[in-house]
Scaffold this motif. Structure first.
Motif, PDB file in Angstrom:
ATOM      1  N   TYR A 284       4.552  -2.812  -4.056  1.00 26.90           N
ATOM      2  CA  TYR A 284       4.192  -3.035  -2.664  1.00 26.90           C
ATOM      3  C   TYR A 284       2.915  -3.859  -2.577  1.00 26.90           C
ATOM      4  CZ  TYR A 284       7.505   0.708  -1.735  1.00 26.90           C
ATOM      5  OH  TYR A 284       8.638   1.474  -1.675  1.00 26.90           O
ATOM      6  N   LYS A 285       2.923  -4.818  -1.651  1.00 21.53           N
ATOM      7  CA  LYS A 285       1.748  -5.646  -1.393  1.00 21.53           C
ATOM      8  C   LYS A 285       0.836  -4.937  -0.396  1.00 21.53           C
ATOM      9  CE  LYS A 285       4.396  -9.945  -1.535  1.00 21.53           C
ATOM     10  NZ  LYS A 285       4.798 -11.103  -0.739  1.00 21.53           N
TER      11      LYS A 285
ATOM     12  N   LYS B  99       9.263   0.125  -7.669  1.00 23.70           N
ATOM     13  CA  LYS B  99       9.059  -0.785  -6.548  1.00 23.70           C
ATOM     14  C   LYS B  99       7.587  -1.178  -6.520  1.00 23.70           C
ATOM     15  CE  LYS B  99      12.736   0.725  -3.494  1.00 23.70           C
ATOM     16  NZ  LYS B  99      13.063   1.292  -2.199  1.00 23.70           N
TER      17      LYS B  99
ATOM     18  N   LYS C 234      -0.794  -5.095  -6.968  1.00 29.50           N
ATOM     19  CA  LYS C 234       0.200  -4.459  -6.107  1.00 29.50           C
ATOM     20  C   LYS C 234       0.252  -2.982  -6.458  1.00 29.50           C
ATOM     21  CE  LYS C 234       3.261  -8.440  -5.586  1.00 29.50           C
ATOM     22  NZ  LYS C 234       4.652  -8.912  -5.763  1.00 29.50           N
TER      23      LYS C 234
ATOM     24  N   LEU D 170       2.301   5.660   1.133  1.00 27.58           N
ATOM     25  CA  LEU D 170       2.456   4.207   1.113  1.00 27.58           C
ATOM     26  C   LEU D 170       1.689   3.541   2.251  1.00 27.58           C
ATOM     27  CD1 LEU D 170       6.237   3.984   0.171  1.00 27.58           C
ATOM     28  CD2 LEU D 170       4.284   3.363  -1.276  1.00 27.58           C
TER      29      LEU D 170
ATOM     30  N   SER E 172       8.829  -6.995   4.368  1.00 30.49           N
ATOM     31  CA  SER E 172       8.235  -7.695   3.233  1.00 30.49           C
ATOM     32  C   SER E 172       9.194  -7.706   2.040  1.00 30.49           C
ATOM     33  CB  SER E 172       6.915  -7.026   2.840  1.00 30.49           C
ATOM     34  OG  SER E 172       6.344  -7.676   1.743  1.00 30.49           O
ATOM     35  N   MET E 173       9.849  -6.558   1.783  1.00 30.25           N
ATOM     36  CA  MET E 173      10.815  -6.469   0.682  1.00 30.25           C
ATOM     37  C   MET E 173      11.991  -7.413   0.949  1.00 30.25           C
ATOM     38  SD  MET E 173      10.343  -4.067  -1.782  1.00 30.25           S
ATOM     39  CE  MET E 173       9.163  -2.784  -2.107  1.00 30.25           C
TER      40      MET E 173
ATOM     41  N   THR F 120      -1.286   1.044   1.215  1.00 27.19           N
ATOM     42  CA  THR F 120      -1.017  -0.385   1.453  1.00 27.19           C
ATOM     43  C   THR F 120      -1.492  -0.867   2.819  1.00 27.19           C
ATOM     44  OG1 THR F 120       1.182  -0.042   2.419  1.00 27.19           O
ATOM     45  CG2 THR F 120       1.049  -0.297   0.006  1.00 27.19           C
TER      46      THR F 120
ATOM     47  N   ARG G 155       0.380  -0.706   5.352  1.00 24.20           N
ATOM     48  CA  ARG G 155       1.593  -1.196   6.010  1.00 24.20           C
ATOM     49  C   ARG G 155       2.513  -0.028   6.354  1.00 24.20           C
ATOM     50  NH1 ARG G 155       4.065  -6.275   3.407  1.00 24.20           N
ATOM     51  NH2 ARG G 155       2.443  -7.761   3.861  1.00 24.20           N
TER      52      ARG G 155
ATOM     53  N   ARG H 180       6.788  -2.765   5.466  1.00 23.92           N
ATOM     54  CA  ARG H 180       7.142  -2.759   4.036  1.00 23.92           C
ATOM     55  C   ARG H 180       8.579  -3.231   3.835  1.00 23.92           C
ATOM     56  NH1 ARG H 180       4.664   2.365   4.389  1.00 23.92           N
ATOM     57  NH2 ARG H 180       6.669   3.378   4.066  1.00 23.92           N
TER      58      ARG H 180
END
Length: 131
Positions: free
Chosen positions: A4-5, A2, A68, A101, A115-116, A105, A107, A112
């Protein structure tokens, strides 16, 4: 794996200058690196938490775009973990994943997830064969 931004306006290297140290802090000693989309990610083959079989994490670099966070949490079968008497470790594993995470990130879990969802919806709106 995965990806993540970061939060809007933030960059991975600014948020966590020592990503390797952060991975070790949360999951254990890094034993190798693994290539993913041209970037070397850190691999923890023997994580501290018995729920995890293996953890891969690191910066996924994109030309002209923000990096990312790439993460792959490989978890052991729940029945095996419980049979070994490590049922309490499951809650710690969830906390470790979410805390890591969020710290990296910026977030929380809801952000998260949203966003996904948006990225999946964006992909569904594109014509076939176009990414």
């Amino acid at each position: 794996m995965k990806e993540y931004k970061m939060r809007r306006g933030e960059h991975l290297e600014d948020r966590v200058p020592d990503l390797k140290g952060k991975v070790e802090e949360y999951f254990g000693e890094i034993s190798a690196t693994e290539e993913y989309k041209g970037s070397d990610l850190y691999v923890v083959e023997d994580p501290d938490n018995p729920v995890f079989e293996r953890v891969v994490a690191g910066a996924v670099e994109y030309s002209g775009k923000k990096d990312k966070l790439g993460v792959d949490f490989v978890e052991r079968d729940a029945a095996d973990v419980i049979a070994e008497g490590n049922a309490d470790a499951a809650q710690d594993a969830v906390s470790a994943k979410n805390d890591f995470l969020k710290e990296v990130t910026g977030r929380d879990a809801k952000s998260r997830r949203d966003s996904m969802k948006r990225s999946v919806e964006d992909d569904a709106d594109k014509p076939d064969g176009v990414s």
